[in-house]
Design an enzyme around this catalytic site. Structure first.
Site, PDB file in Angstrom:
ATOM      1  N   ASP A 119       0.751  -1.261   0.000  1.00  0.00           N
ATOM      2  CA  ASP A 119       0.000   0.000   0.000  1.00  0.00           C
ATOM      3  C   ASP A 119       0.785   1.317   0.000  1.00  0.00           C
ATOM      4  O   ASP A 119       0.962   1.942  -1.018  1.00  0.00           O
ATOM      5  CB  ASP A 119      -0.979   0.023   1.183  1.00  0.00           C
ATOM      6  CG  ASP A 119      -1.967  -1.135   1.101  1.00  0.00           C
ATOM      7  OD1 ASP A 119      -1.722  -2.067   0.315  1.00  0.00           O
ATOM      8  OD2 ASP A 119      -2.985  -1.118   1.810  1.00  0.00           O
ATOM      9  N   GLU A 128      -1.844  -8.375  13.090  1.00  0.00           N
ATOM     10  CA  GLU A 128      -1.613  -8.037  11.680  1.00  0.00           C
ATOM     11  C   GLU A 128      -0.157  -7.637  11.427  1.00  0.00           C
ATOM     12  O   GLU A 128       0.458  -8.045  10.460  1.00  0.00           O
ATOM     13  CB  GLU A 128      -2.541  -6.879  11.281  1.00  0.00           C
ATOM     14  CG  GLU A 128      -2.466  -6.480   9.830  1.00  0.00           C
ATOM     15  CD  GLU A 128      -3.438  -5.354   9.489  1.00  0.00           C
ATOM     16  OE1 GLU A 128      -4.058  -4.794  10.420  1.00  0.00           O
ATOM     17  OE2 GLU A 128      -3.584  -5.046   8.296  1.00  0.00           O
TER      18      GLU A 128
END
Ligand SMILES: *[C@@H]1O[C@H](CO)[C@@H](O)[C@H](O)[C@H]1NC(C)=O
Ligand SMILES: *[C@@H]1O[C@H](CO)[C@@H](O)[C@H](O)[C@H]1NC(C)=O
Length: 805
Positions: free
Chosen positions: A545, A775
């Site tokens: 990203d 995560e």
């Protein structure tokens, strides 16, 4: 009730342009008419490309009842516990509960996994992906254990689920609180058109069983048994619910506060049969039981096939002690298989081995089954269009936050799943590859069905076919090929043969649509050169990203990670060509491409920055950018911060040291005696750049964009945090150079061991501290960060523990 509700999107062809141009030219001469029709049909054809499946044999050749061992499963992994069959029109079963002490006038119903519920823990302890699973849930004072056991049999077989609730045990000095009443719900829900649901009651409000008939399965029943403290009240609800995403609202609407004779305060109960007045539909599609009890209490739910009634021996029914025995048997088999695969007992403490088992179980136990249609847009589409209806069997990154399929995550997931159960992996990969359109593109986020859609903000639903995603499925296929080669699993040439044209199509898509201007260079599409509010325009296609790239996106840009991904694809395709013993003329192009892409001189010329001594992207770039406030007019809402370029960009290497720089090492493209390899290895354990005690950080502290926000609202994501998937790949790369001969063998080996130990120790420590796998991990404290539980690629820690990479 229908699964799909996308009527608002016009189907292809029914588009304004057609109407207006058609009318305009109608009265004109025949030639123009023909030209227009021709033009429009070409346009129409191109618009249809994005939703035209690849013309190749399907990978999934058996589904539904033809795969009996995977017919039933905990495939609603977005729920704390739910069961479902692998059918496009499924039967949904689910667990809910709430404490009978509603806070702030709202019932805290637990149903979909959610971080907002603040559960201390929910984790599969053991789950083999086929026969059984056992999960622990700690919710405040409630200690809930859910398990299920399946049995093979007629039409998909049978299963039993057991839900036990007890008060949390408090260590001796503390006094255990008196348990409070709580309600357990277990429901059945299905499409009203195709399943007949009805409820059997005893004592007016107690559900003895739910019955129905369904496609594939035929007639079935769900029986409820209970054990433990006597319930204070049984109640139920039988009604029509539009979709699974409307269950909680229905519950809130139909619950009533009632004062029981022996209880001081009002409690909340369901009302029984509730139908919309004047609605002709009087058949339910949703039936739930509600058992209100002060724990301990155990509920057993038996799913039985009515047609198997004659074969079933009453004293061998899957309940009570028989159930316990079968569960224990499966658990023992699980343990034996786990030990023989990963050999952790010799190297780790018993509690760490338990954790590893739980982590694997969470990966396998979060596999879901989805059906629906993606919303997509190709370069030639003016409108969003519907992909074809498809089913997807896939693991998910996070049961709470990302409970759906993600393309690049899935390649990582299957590095682990393939070790545990290669049949499951092949099935998953097959489902994904069947989602490919004629251009070799697969929508990267799979939001299939209303339940999945309800969990995604609208702006993220549409998938754009110009955007790629790292081809990690090649990693998973490569692992399977290696296992076949090592004779760990039998050859499955049929699988490889069917996968081949689809993998070729992915490769061709990258060669055609993600190529760079210069030969053998590549560029991720989808970066926005006009993004005014982003410090560095995002590269979502890369999977990383906000990892900084060239500050000013141009066509001349070239991305190092993408080039290395293409090298991997070429290698795998060449290997498959050989494995299938195809004529060399059909696959030598791949080997040649692999050789070109791993030619170190060419690689260095295109991507080695001699100034920074690192591999880098190349593009129009400046480090000197900042976000600045804009003055808004008095009385008007504040304007967003915008990027200000302090120093003009120029064409150069983009020297942001981070994960991207390590891709030639990750993909093992460097010659063992490469001086560049030496530079990388010698600099790797520098804490001022990427090295930490918890793993490699995504972006060096020396980078100008280290830990910066990309917009005033986007916190840093791949700009410092430690990610387990890339650490895994780096460790794998280091191990490669530690096992082949070369001048850097010893150094690579010691870095490999130290990095592996850092990552493993921190993930284990955080699991024991917080109850979750995360995560990503903070690069200064090692603390778990982002969404949780995240037993997608962070679960690769199991392979790291077992040194299987
Ligand atoms: C929850 O219950 C299980 C099964 O009885 C037990 O093994 C476990 O220790 C309990 N956990 C807590 C925190 O009470
Ligand atoms: C549902 O019940 C109706 C009437 O009782 C029956 O005609 C129909 O075939 C049933 N449907 C299924 C799927 O069994």
């Amino acid at each position: 009730m229908s699964v799909e509700r996308e009527e608002n999107y016009p189907p292809i062809g029914k588009i304004g342009l057609w109407d207006s141009k058609f009318k305009l030219f109608m009265g004109s001469n025949v030639l123009i008419f023909a030209v227009v029709i021709g033009y429009l049909s070409v346009l129409h054809q191109k618009e249809a490309d994005v939703i035209t499946p690849l013309n190749a044999p399907h990978m999934v050749t058996k589904s539904g009842l033809a795969v009996p061992e995977r017919y039933w499963g905990s495939y609603r992994s977005n729920l704390y516990f739910g069961m479902k069959n692998r059918h496009p029109d499924p039967l949904n079963f689910g667990l809910m509960w709430f404490n009978q002490k509603p806070s702030a006038n709202s019932l805290n119903v637990r149903h979909w996994c959610s971080q907002r519920d603040g559960l201390q823990r929910y984790s599969w302890l053991k789950h083999d992906g086929v026969n059984f699973g056992e999960q622990t849930i700690i919710d405040g004072n409630l200690n809930i254990t859910t398990s299920f056991v399946k049995r093979r049999g007629l039409r998909g077989g049978e299963w039993t689920a057991r839900i036990s609730v007890e008060p949390v045990k408090v260590p001796p000095p503390k006094v255990a609180r008196d348990p409070e009443p709580m309600s357990l719900f277990f429901y059945a829900m299905a499409d009203i058109e195709t399943h007949n649901l009805s409820v059997n009651l005893i004592e007016k409000t107690r559900v003895e069983s739910i019955q129905g008939s369904s496609p594939d399965i035929g007639r079935w029943r769900l029986r409820f048994l209970g054990d433990g403290n006597d319930p204070m009240k049984y109640s139920y609800l039988s009604t029509v619910v539009p979709g699974p995403e409307d269950i909680i609202e229905t519950l809130h609407r139909t619950v009533r506060a009632v004062k029981l004779p022996n209880h001081p305060v009002k409690l909340f109960f369901l009302e029984g049969k509730v139908f919309i007045p004047d609605d002709p539909v009087k058949e339910p599609n949703f039936v739930t039981t509600q058992v209100t009890v002060t724990p301990p209490y155990t509920m057993e739910v038996l799913f039985q096939n009515v047609e198997s009634d004659l074969d079933r021996e009453i004293d061998n029914e899957l309940q009570g002690e028989v159930y316990t025995k079968e569960l224990e048997l499966h658990k023992a088999k699980f343990d034996a298989k786990f030990d023989s695969l990963f050999h952790l007992k010799e190297k780790y403490k018993p509690e760490d081995v338990q954790t590893a088992k739980a982590v694997l179980s969470n990966m396998v136990g979060s596999i879901g089954y989805f059906h629906g249609r993606s919303l997509v847009k190709g370069p030639d589409n003016r409108e969003v269009v519907l992909y074809w209806p498809a089913s997807l069997y896939t693991a998910v990154p996070s049961r709470s936050f990302f409970p759906r399929g993600f393309l690049w995550d899935e390649g990582f997931h299957n590095l682990l799943i393939s070790k545990w159960n290669p049949e499951i992996s092949k099935d998953i990969i097959s489902h994904w590859l069947d989602l490919m359109n004629k251009n070799g593109w697969i929508p990267r986020e799979q939001i299939l069905g209303e339940e999945a859609k309800a969990a995604v903000p609208r702006e993220f639903i549409v998938q754009r076919s110009t955007n790629a995603n790292p081809p990690t499925l090649f990693l998973a296929v490569q692992t399977l090929l290696n296992m076949m080669k090592a004779r760990e699993i039998p050859d499955d040439l049929e699988f490889v043969r069917r996968a081949y044209p689809r993998l070729q199509a992915i490769y061709e898509y990258f060669e055609r649509e993600q190529n760079g201007v210069e030969d053998t260079t590549y560029r991720w599409r989808g970066r926005d050169p006009d993004a005014r509010t982003e410090l560095n325009p995002k590269t979502l296609a890369s999977g990383l990203d906000d990892f900084p790239r060239a500050s000013h996106p141009t066509d001349e840009e070239r991305h190092i990670d993408l080039r290395c991904w293409v090298a991997l694809m070429a290698e795998v395709l060449a290997d498959i060509g050989q494995k299938l013993e195809l004529p060399e003329s059909l696959h030598k192009q791949y080997r040649e491409k692999q050789e070109v892409l791993s030619n170190n001189d060419l690689l260095n010329k295109l991507h080695w920055s001699e100034d920074a001594k690192q591999y880098s992207d190349y593009g129009l770039h400046t480090d000197d950018v900042m976000l600045v406030k804009q003055k808004s007019k008095p009385g008007e809402p504040p304007l967003p911060m915008v990027r200000y370029t302090i120093k003009a960009p120029r064409k150069r290497f983009v020297n942001q040291l981070g994960y991207v720089s390590l891709f030639p090492l990750i993909m093992r493209l460097l010659d063992p005696d490469s001086p560049q390899l030496r530079e990388i290895l010698q600099g790797l354990d520098d804490p001022k750049t990427m090295w930490t005690d918890y793993g490699l950080r995504s972006l060096s502290q020396t980078s100008k964009l280290y830990n910066t926000r990309n917009t005033e609202h986007d916190p840093p994501y791949w700009r410092g945090n430690i990610w387990i998937n890339i650490n895994f790949l780096v460790i794998r790369g280091l191990r490669h150079y530690a096992t082949i001969d070369g001048p850097h063998k010893a150094l690579a080996g010691s870095l490999c061991d130290r990095l592996r130990a850092n990552v493993v120790n921190n993930v284990l420590k955080e699991y024991s501290r917080t109850g979750f796998i995360w995560e990503n991990y903070d690069d200064f404290s090692g603390k778990g960060h982002g969404s949780h539980p995240f037993t997608g690629w962070s679960a690769l820690v199991v392979l790291l523990m077992g040194e299987q990479y």
